[in-house]
Design an enzyme around this catalytic site. Structure first.
Site, mmCIF file in Angstrom:
data_model
loop_
_atom_site.group_PDB
_atom_site.id
_atom_site.type_symbol
_atom_site.label_atom_id
_atom_site.label_comp_id
_atom_site.label_asym_id
_atom_site.label_seq_id
_atom_site.Cartn_x
_atom_site.Cartn_y
_atom_site.Cartn_z
ATOM 1 N N HIS A 168 38.876 -67.991 118.599
ATOM 2 C CA HIS A 168 38.921 -69.461 118.590
ATOM 3 C C HIS A 168 40.131 -69.960 117.788
ATOM 4 O O HIS A 168 40.859 -70.851 118.247
ATOM 5 C CB HIS A 168 37.597 -69.965 117.992
ATOM 6 C CG HIS A 168 37.460 -71.451 117.893
ATOM 7 N ND1 HIS A 168 36.513 -72.163 118.596
ATOM 8 C CD2 HIS A 168 38.132 -72.372 117.148
ATOM 9 C CE1 HIS A 168 36.624 -73.451 118.298
ATOM 10 N NE2 HIS A 168 37.592 -73.606 117.416
ATOM 11 N N GLU A 169 40.336 -69.388 116.603
ATOM 12 C CA GLU A 169 41.418 -69.873 115.731
ATOM 13 C C GLU A 169 42.793 -69.467 116.275
ATOM 14 O O GLU A 169 43.747 -70.246 116.191
ATOM 15 C CB GLU A 169 41.248 -69.361 114.291
ATOM 16 C CG GLU A 169 39.933 -69.736 113.608
ATOM 17 C CD GLU A 169 39.573 -71.211 113.694
ATOM 18 O OE1 GLU A 169 40.481 -72.054 113.792
ATOM 19 O OE2 GLU A 169 38.364 -71.517 113.682
ATOM 20 N N GLN A 177 44.635 -77.908 112.635
ATOM 21 C CA GLN A 177 43.486 -78.784 112.401
ATOM 22 C C GLN A 177 43.637 -79.654 111.150
ATOM 23 O O GLN A 177 42.829 -80.543 110.913
ATOM 24 C CB GLN A 177 42.204 -77.955 112.310
ATOM 25 C CG GLN A 177 41.872 -77.291 113.650
ATOM 26 C CD GLN A 177 40.578 -76.541 113.575
ATOM 27 O OE1 GLN A 177 40.546 -75.393 113.155
ATOM 28 N NE2 GLN A 177 39.484 -77.186 113.957
ATOM 29 N N GLY A 189 35.892 -71.372 110.165
ATOM 30 C CA GLY A 189 37.288 -71.033 110.411
ATOM 31 C C GLY A 189 38.085 -72.318 110.517
ATOM 32 O O GLY A 189 37.525 -73.366 110.846
ATOM 33 N N HIS A 244 43.723 -71.840 118.885
ATOM 34 C CA HIS A 244 44.244 -73.098 118.323
ATOM 35 C C HIS A 244 45.752 -73.007 118.089
ATOM 36 O O HIS A 244 46.496 -73.942 118.362
ATOM 37 C CB HIS A 244 43.594 -73.406 116.972
ATOM 38 C CG HIS A 244 42.335 -74.220 117.064
ATOM 39 N ND1 HIS A 244 42.232 -75.364 117.815
ATOM 40 C CD2 HIS A 244 41.119 -74.061 116.468
ATOM 41 C CE1 HIS A 244 41.014 -75.872 117.683
ATOM 42 N NE2 HIS A 244 40.309 -75.105 116.872
ATOM 43 N N CYS A 282 33.642 -76.911 117.247
ATOM 44 C CA CYS A 282 34.969 -77.024 116.659
ATOM 45 C C CYS A 282 35.007 -78.240 115.737
ATOM 46 O O CYS A 282 34.549 -79.311 116.123
ATOM 47 C CB CYS A 282 36.000 -77.180 117.779
ATOM 48 S SG CYS A 282 37.697 -77.296 117.180
ATOM 49 N N LEU A 283 35.540 -78.061 114.529
ATOM 50 C CA LEU A 283 35.608 -79.170 113.576
ATOM 51 C C LEU A 283 36.474 -80.307 114.114
ATOM 52 O O LEU A 283 36.358 -81.440 113.670
ATOM 53 C CB LEU A 283 36.174 -78.688 112.231
ATOM 54 C CG LEU A 283 35.279 -77.737 111.431
ATOM 55 C CD1 LEU A 283 36.033 -77.224 110.205
ATOM 56 C CD2 LEU A 283 33.972 -78.393 111.025
#
Ligand code: ZN
Length: 196
Positions: free
Chosen positions: A148-149, A60, A55, A152, A106-107
């Site tokens: 999660h997204e 990000q 995702g 963000h 998380c990236l």
């Protein structure tokens, strides 16, 4: 109107990190479903695939717009991909809410994982890249991804949801692996572990 057109042909963008302002502020709603948005989405798919994510939120890649993408397996290991603009997450209530504690990463804090309990089902509603309403139900990792997204896009990172103890462990882990991820990763690729 087919989202397949967004999956390939984008440009790789640098992934922002926790601590950068854009990661910790609420995003602007998407109001123009135009070519600029579509280019962003295409670049996000290319960047997510290159960095092996499931995702990715616009923040990000440094853009404060309320849009995320996903390519993520559900509880039955079936992959789903899609795009949600202006997402709102609905979680089951009362008896229907079942928490699952799974390692989350998380990236934007690459390489670090800690267990976090989240509801194992989630429904996300919003708009597709052309402004049409979309609603998607997710289970397992996909439900986690939607939460999660969407977090963000509201300026929340999953570390904010951890206990102080686990948050310390998470940062220590990220610190240990920091040498593998150049500051402009994935523009400069990740170093291999063999490089030390
Ligand atoms: Zn993340």
């Amino acid at each position: 109107m087919d989202i397949e057109e967004f999956l390939t042909g984008g440009k790789l963008r640098r992934i922002t990190r926790w601590g950068e302002d854009v990661m910790h502020a609420k995003t602007r709603p998407v109001t123009e479903f135009d070519e600029e948005l579509h280019t962003l989405i295409r670049d996000m798919f290319t960047t997510m695939a290159d960095s092996h994510g499931v995702g990715l939120a616009a923040t990000q890649v440094g853009v404060d717009l309320a849009v995320f993408i996903y390519d993520c397996p559900d509880a039955d290991d079936v992959y789903h991909h899609g795009i949600v603009c202006n997402p709102e997450v609905k979680l089951p209530e009362g008896d229907k809410r079942n928490f699952e504690s799974t390692e989350e990463g998380c990236l934007s804090l690459p390489g670090a994982y800690q267990p976090l309990a989240r509801p194992d089902k989630a429904t996300v509603s919003g708009q597709d890249p052309w402004g049409n309403p979309v609603t998607v139900e997710g289970t397992g990792l996909l439900a986690r991804c939607f939460q999660h997204e969407t977090d963000h896009l509201n300026g929340t990172v999953f570390g904010d949801r951890l206990s102080t103890r686990l948050r310390r462990k998470l940062y220590a882990q990220a610190e240990e692996l920091a040498h593998l991820y150049p500051s402009d990763w994935p523009l400069t690729p990740r170093a291999t572990s063999a490089d030390g």
